[in-house]
Write a protein that holds these residues in place. Structure first.
Motif, mmCIF file in Angstrom:
data_model
loop_
_atom_site.group_PDB
_atom_site.id
_atom_site.type_symbol
_atom_site.label_atom_id
_atom_site.label_comp_id
_atom_site.label_asym_id
_atom_site.label_seq_id
_atom_site.Cartn_x
_atom_site.Cartn_y
_atom_site.Cartn_z
ATOM 1 N N THR A 26 -47.179 -23.575 -109.230
ATOM 2 C CA THR A 26 -45.822 -23.641 -109.788
ATOM 3 C C THR A 26 -45.236 -25.049 -109.649
ATOM 4 O O THR A 26 -44.442 -25.468 -110.493
ATOM 5 C CB THR A 26 -44.887 -22.596 -109.132
ATOM 6 O OG1 THR A 26 -44.862 -22.807 -107.715
ATOM 7 C CG2 THR A 26 -45.343 -21.183 -109.424
ATOM 8 N N THR A 27 -45.638 -25.791 -108.607
ATOM 9 C CA THR A 27 -45.165 -27.179 -108.485
ATOM 10 C C THR A 27 -45.752 -28.016 -109.616
ATOM 11 O O THR A 27 -45.104 -28.919 -110.164
ATOM 12 C CB THR A 27 -45.552 -27.766 -107.105
ATOM 13 O OG1 THR A 27 -45.068 -26.892 -106.086
ATOM 14 C CG2 THR A 27 -44.965 -29.140 -106.895
ATOM 15 N N PHE A 28 -46.969 -27.687 -109.991
ATOM 16 C CA PHE A 28 -47.614 -28.361 -111.127
ATOM 17 C C PHE A 28 -46.882 -28.031 -112.433
ATOM 18 O O PHE A 28 -46.485 -28.920 -113.191
ATOM 19 C CB PHE A 28 -49.089 -27.940 -111.178
ATOM 20 C CG PHE A 28 -49.730 -28.042 -112.530
ATOM 21 C CD1 PHE A 28 -49.927 -29.281 -113.131
ATOM 22 C CD2 PHE A 28 -50.143 -26.901 -113.211
ATOM 23 C CE1 PHE A 28 -50.517 -29.377 -114.393
ATOM 24 C CE2 PHE A 28 -50.730 -26.988 -114.464
ATOM 25 C CZ PHE A 28 -50.913 -28.228 -115.060
ATOM 26 N N ILE A 29 -46.676 -26.731 -112.685
ATOM 27 C CA ILE A 29 -46.057 -26.336 -113.968
ATOM 28 C C ILE A 29 -44.639 -26.914 -114.068
ATOM 29 O O ILE A 29 -44.267 -27.521 -115.083
ATOM 30 C CB ILE A 29 -46.000 -24.788 -114.116
ATOM 31 C CG1 ILE A 29 -47.403 -24.189 -114.076
ATOM 32 C CG2 ILE A 29 -45.295 -24.395 -115.412
ATOM 33 C CD1 ILE A 29 -47.430 -22.659 -114.007
ATOM 34 N N ALA A 30 -43.865 -26.741 -112.992
ATOM 35 C CA ALA A 30 -42.482 -27.247 -113.017
ATOM 36 C C ALA A 30 -42.485 -28.762 -113.217
ATOM 37 O O ALA A 30 -41.673 -29.304 -113.986
ATOM 38 C CB ALA A 30 -41.771 -26.885 -111.712
ATOM 39 N N ALA A 93 -41.914 -20.236 -107.693
ATOM 40 C CA ALA A 93 -41.623 -21.598 -107.231
ATOM 41 C C ALA A 93 -40.468 -21.579 -106.237
ATOM 42 O O ALA A 93 -40.477 -22.295 -105.227
ATOM 43 C CB ALA A 93 -41.296 -22.499 -108.419
ATOM 44 N N ALA A 94 -39.456 -20.742 -106.519
ATOM 45 C CA ALA A 94 -38.307 -20.656 -105.609
ATOM 46 C C ALA A 94 -38.768 -20.143 -104.239
ATOM 47 O O ALA A 94 -38.374 -20.656 -103.190
ATOM 48 C CB ALA A 94 -37.235 -19.748 -106.198
ATOM 49 N N LEU A 95 -39.661 -19.156 -104.281
ATOM 50 C CA LEU A 95 -40.183 -18.586 -103.035
ATOM 51 C C LEU A 95 -41.039 -19.606 -102.276
ATOM 52 O O LEU A 95 -40.969 -19.700 -101.044
ATOM 53 C CB LEU A 95 -41.038 -17.351 -103.372
ATOM 54 C CG LEU A 95 -41.415 -16.469 -102.209
ATOM 55 C CD1 LEU A 95 -40.201 -15.617 -101.806
ATOM 56 C CD2 LEU A 95 -42.577 -15.551 -102.606
ATOM 57 N N ALA A 96 -41.802 -20.381 -103.001
ATOM 58 C CA ALA A 96 -42.676 -21.374 -102.349
ATOM 59 C C ALA A 96 -41.838 -22.446 -101.657
ATOM 60 O O ALA A 96 -42.258 -23.023 -100.645
ATOM 61 C CB ALA A 96 -43.612 -21.998 -103.384
ATOM 62 N N GLY A 97 -40.646 -22.710 -102.197
ATOM 63 C CA GLY A 97 -39.728 -23.625 -101.517
ATOM 64 C C GLY A 97 -40.166 -25.079 -101.499
ATOM 65 O O GLY A 97 -39.780 -25.830 -100.602
#
Ligand SMILES: NC(=O)c1ccc[n+]([C@@H]2O[C@H](COP(=O)([O-])OP(=O)(O)OC[C@H]3O[C@@H](n4cnc5c(N)ncnc54)[C@H](O)[C@@H]3O)[C@@H](O)[C@H]2O)c1
Length: 438
Positions: A26-30, A93-97
């Protein structure tokens, strides 16, 4: 001058399939979505920011990598993937923080539409993960067919003719090579039918990708495509594959510092590495089986780099320890410490200490981007099987069976850039420099 390769142009969109939609994915996609909107810079990405020197130093020819070889643009990327949790990429992504709210909210709409499909999951391979859902299949062969269907549907729905897959899923428990299952395609497919325990989900995804002609990179230490049955299949079907285990923090530093020590012919008595991390990756690694996969991957680097059989007096007796501790307060903000005991002239001792603090996924995300773009390039250039030139990105680089892996980051970088020069029929650069003085 090297042989030019016919490289198909990257027409249309490129699908990027992610096995696992956790912190890294998700850090990649965002990040890609923020870059598309001009809201952030793709720092850490060789494909976006790197350059390649061409010809002699006197020629003053330097090209951006993305102009030198025909790569898909970040604007052409479309995302899909699988997870054992139904959260869309925004929620995950929010959960991964990892990323701050202001960044996530700027691309909320783009992330909300990326919803993972149910995963192929087997509890025995990731003991610490409580899966919320999984695909319902009778055998692992059926599971592979379901993944293949997902890939075809994703292509059709998004009107894609090219797709790549990157494994960003939790680390699976350590598996030894099982001759009967992993050596040949016949053995592997029979084991799929029998749902053999030595076939892990990451192998099922890798098999499905290769069967669908989808280039595959493995960012986890899990064995996945690194078995003869699947490397052989990739060769036969003309599919580029690469792995394993993103070389992000501590091991990246190790492969920068250890070659420096060796270049000076300084000796090494010991290297003690320890880490704390508190994300879901850390939680999964809190199980002995998954931890072993990671430790094997991290430990192999020094032994292969230092070549103790060539330098027994310098590296014949190195105490190399790697510890990873799950420490929830830290979340994704990992901290690593290295204590290096080395010795110099006449055997006198010295020490180097490294204290590395980083959000783990910030280091990994640009690698996912580069691997997706380079693997797609490799396929359009007709390259297949193990792509050793991408070992720059991995802790445990895959190689041909008769080769030991190259770990030195700068040799890996040279290998990568020289491969790009070669496929563009430019002279490889060997750095002797003698010709300037003749
Ligand atoms: N973050 C880094 O810097 C880094 C560096 C090297 C390697 N890695 C590896 O990358 C992988 C991802 O790391 P992360 O920090 O994103 O972990 P994470 O736990 O945040 O994400 C992993 C995701 O994979 C999902 N998953 C587990 N099994 C699955 C399956 N069978 N199919 C589909 N999804 C599945 C999990 O539910 C989770 O959402 C890990 O294996 C990690 O060891 C990460």
């Amino acid at each position: 001058m090297s042989q030019a390769r016919e490289i198909r142009e990257p027409a249309g969109k490129l699908g990027v399939l992610l096995q696992g939609m956790g912190a890294v994915a998700t850090t990649f996609i965002a990040g890609v979505e923020l870059v598309k909107k001009g809201l952030a810079e793709p720092v850490g990405s060789l494909t976006q920011l790197g350059t390649v020197r061409l010809g002699k130093r006197t020629e003053d020819r330097v090209s951006n990598i993305k102009d030198f070889v025909p790569l898909s643009g970040v604007g052409d990327l479309v995302f899909g993937g699988w997870d054992v949790f139904p959260d869309d990429a925004y929620e995950a992504a929010a959960l991964a923080g990892v990323l701050e709210k202001e960044h996530l909210n700027a691309v909320r709409d783009e992330l909300k539409v990326v919803r993972p499909w149910p995963a192929v999951f087997e509890q025995r391979h990731v003991v610490r993960l409580a899966a919320a859902r999984k695909k319902e299949y009778g055998s692992l062969r059926e599971a592979a067919e379901m993944v293949r269907d997902d890939i075809r549907r994703f292509k059709e729905e998004n009107d894609l003719d090219r797709v790549v897959m990157v494994n960003c899923a939790s680390t699976e428990a350590h598996l030894e090579l099982d001759e009967g299952v992993h050596s040949t395609l016949e053995g592997f497919e029979a084991a799929l039918d029998a749902s053999a325990p030595s076939i892990s989900p990451s192998m099922v995804y890798a098999y499905a990708a290769i069967m669908e002609g989808v280039p595959y990179a493995n960012g986890a230490p899990s064995l996945a495509a690194d078995v003869p049955a699947l490397t052989g299949l990739a060769n036969d079907r003309g599919v580029p594959i690469t792995g394993k285990d993103f070389k992000t923090g501590q091991t990246w530093m190790k492969t920068v510092v250890a070659p420096g020590i060796k270049a000076r012919m300084l000796g090494l008595e010991g290297w003690y590495s320890t880490n704390i991390l508190g994300n879901r990756d850390g939680e999964v690694l809190d199980d002995a089986g998954s931890l072993k996969s990671k430790e094997v991957s991290k430990l192999s680097v020094l032994e292969q780099l230092l070549q103790p059989t060539l330098y027994p007096k310098l590296y014949g007796d190195v105490h190399h320890l790697v510890k990873i501790n799950y420490y929830p307060p830290r979340g994704d903000a990992k901290e690593g410490w290295d204590n290096i005991d080395l010795f110099g002239w006449l055997g006198y001792p010295m020490q180097i200490k490294i204290n590395f603090l980083a959000r783990d996924s910030i280091l990994a995300a640009p690698m996912v981007l580069d691997l997706a773009l380079f693997l797609d390039l490799a396929q359009r250039a007709g390259m297949s099987g193990v792509q050793e030139w991408l070992s720059f990105y991995f802790k445990s680089p895959m190689t041909a069976p008769e080769l030991y892996p190259e770990h030195d980051l700068f040799i890996q970088q040279m290998k990568l850039k020289n491969t790009l020069r070669t496929i563009r029929s430019e002279e490889v650069i060997h750095h002797t420099g003698l010709d300037y003085y003749e």
